[in-house]
Motif scaffolding. Structure first.
Motif, PDB file in Angstrom:
ATOM      1  N   GLY A 141       0.843  -1.187   0.000  1.00 56.57           N
ATOM      2  CA  GLY A 141       0.000   0.000   0.000  1.00 56.57           C
ATOM      3  C   GLY A 141       0.879   1.238   0.000  1.00 56.57           C
ATOM      4  O   GLY A 141       2.108   1.143   0.063  1.00 56.57           O
ATOM      5  N   PRO A 142       0.270   2.411  -0.061  1.00 56.72           N
ATOM      6  CA  PRO A 142       1.065   3.643  -0.144  1.00 56.72           C
ATOM      7  C   PRO A 142       1.984   3.817   1.059  1.00 56.72           C
ATOM      8  O   PRO A 142       1.596   3.562   2.203  1.00 56.72           O
ATOM      9  N   TYR A 143       3.207   4.232   0.783  1.00 52.82           N
ATOM     10  CA  TYR A 143       4.181   4.506   1.843  1.00 52.82           C
ATOM     11  C   TYR A 143       5.084   5.614   1.337  1.00 52.82           C
ATOM     12  O   TYR A 143       5.635   5.528   0.239  1.00 52.82           O
ATOM     13  N   SER A 179      -0.285  -1.470   9.882  1.00 52.80           N
ATOM     14  CA  SER A 179      -0.228  -1.234   8.438  1.00 52.80           C
ATOM     15  C   SER A 179       1.143  -1.613   7.884  1.00 52.80           C
ATOM     16  O   SER A 179       2.077  -1.927   8.631  1.00 52.80           O
ATOM     17  N   ALA A 180       1.238  -1.559   6.549  1.00 54.55           N
ATOM     18  CA  ALA A 180       2.496  -1.818   5.833  1.00 54.55           C
ATOM     19  C   ALA A 180       3.081  -3.173   6.201  1.00 54.55           C
ATOM     20  O   ALA A 180       4.305  -3.329   6.327  1.00 54.55           O
ATOM     21  N   VAL A 181       2.228  -4.167   6.362  1.00 55.48           N
ATOM     22  CA  VAL A 181       2.694  -5.528   6.646  1.00 55.48           C
ATOM     23  C   VAL A 181       3.201  -6.123   5.335  1.00 55.48           C
ATOM     24  O   VAL A 181       2.426  -6.333   4.400  1.00 55.48           O
ATOM     25  N   CYS A 182       4.485  -6.389   5.246  1.00 58.03           N
ATOM     26  CA  CYS A 182       5.014  -6.892   3.978  1.00 58.03           C
ATOM     27  C   CYS A 182       6.271  -7.722   4.223  1.00 58.03           C
ATOM     28  O   CYS A 182       7.012  -7.497   5.175  1.00 58.03           O
ATOM     29  N   ALA A 215      -7.626  -3.857   4.941  1.00 58.02           N
ATOM     30  CA  ALA A 215      -7.079  -4.712   3.890  1.00 58.02           C
ATOM     31  C   ALA A 215      -7.958  -4.614   2.663  1.00 58.02           C
ATOM     32  O   ALA A 215      -9.171  -4.365   2.776  1.00 58.02           O
ATOM     33  N   SER A 216      -7.359  -4.781   1.517  1.00 52.13           N
ATOM     34  CA  SER A 216      -8.143  -4.848   0.287  1.00 52.13           C
ATOM     35  C   SER A 216      -9.097  -6.030   0.360  1.00 52.13           C
ATOM     36  O   SER A 216      -8.714  -7.133   0.763  1.00 52.13           O
TER      37      SER A 216
END
Length: 253
Positions: A141-143, A179-182, A215-216
């Motif tokens: 997602g956006p970061y 957020s930003a779980v990757c 989440a999407s």
């Protein structure tokens, strides 16, 4: 999200410091965050709130958009800029372009199983180049360059290389968003995402707050993972992507 910005904002009598007491914090998490913990990042134009353009592209707005709200939104983000507004059914004024929509789920982490993890590293501004590289490869997602300032971000390094991360984003009263779980594709299946979510959640819970996340709706794999960790579906919504009008050309006299 936004793909551009403008420093110009308009001013109305709307009290941007007030919190809508009759609205659940998670029903208006962006403006609630900007009126509280994230006030130092806030940019306001009437009833429209947004983050500094280097921090996040999130825009908060009333559930029903009036003509002046659309004008304030355009003033806040600038001309020919893509933004996302909550829910379908909005009718932008002439000159705006509707680009499409996508589904989103909001998940409540009241029952999240948390676990501190001292082996994780705290990420800061010095790690931003590596963070942006990981985000570009994994697309969680956006970061943006200053997103790391929104809360605590934790990472996992293998041989010194950042291969997984997660952290805190929106912060409405009593809640913090994970957020930003990757995870780098080479290291998926190692359980890094689970470790990170539990550890970030542990920090949130230690402050007496409740974790939540978005989440999407199309990312069913991630949603199933979050459910196994104790998250429950709170709300389904739709984000509609629109583009602000271009600047009016200057007519020579």
């Amino acid at each position: 999200m936004t793909t551009g910005s403008s420093p110009a904002v308009s001013s109305h009598t709307f009290d941007t410091t007030a919190v809508d007491e009759d609205v659940h914090p998670l029903d208006d998490p962006i403006r609630q965050s900007l009126r509280g913990v994230h006030a130092h990042f806030a940019r306001w134009s009437g009833r429209i709130g947004g983050y500094h353009p280097d921090v996040a592209g999130h825009i908060g707005h009333p559930s029903v958009m009036q003509d002046e709200d659309w004008a304030d939104l355009a003033a806040l983000v600038g001309p020919s800029t893509e933004v996302a507004v909550r829910e379908p059914g909005h009718e932008p004024p002439p000159g705006w372009e509707t680009l499409g929509s996508f589904g989103l789920v909001q998940m409540d982490g009241t029952d999240l199983v948390v676990e501190p993890d001292p082996d994780l590293v705290v990420l800061g501004t010095a790690d931003v180049p590596e963070i942006l590289d990981l985000v570009a490869r994994t697309r969680p997602g956006p970061y943006l360059p200053r997103t790391v300032e929104m809360g605590t971000y934790l990472g996992i390094r293998v041989n010194g290389r950042l291969v997984a991360m997660a952290g805190e984003r929106l912060h409405p009263p009593g809640w913090s968003e994970i957020s930003a779980v990757c995870t780098d594709a080479e290291f998926r299946g190692c359980g890094y995402g689970t470790r990170l979510v539990k550890a970030v959640g542990a920090g949130i819970r230690a402050r007496g707050e409740i974790p939540f996340l978005h989440a999407s709706a199309a990312n069913t794999t991630a949603i199933r993972l979050y459910e196994t960790l104790g998250f429950t579906l709170r709300k389904r919504s739709v984000l509609t992507r629109v583009r602000t009008p271009p600047e009016r050309p200057v007519v020579p006299r």
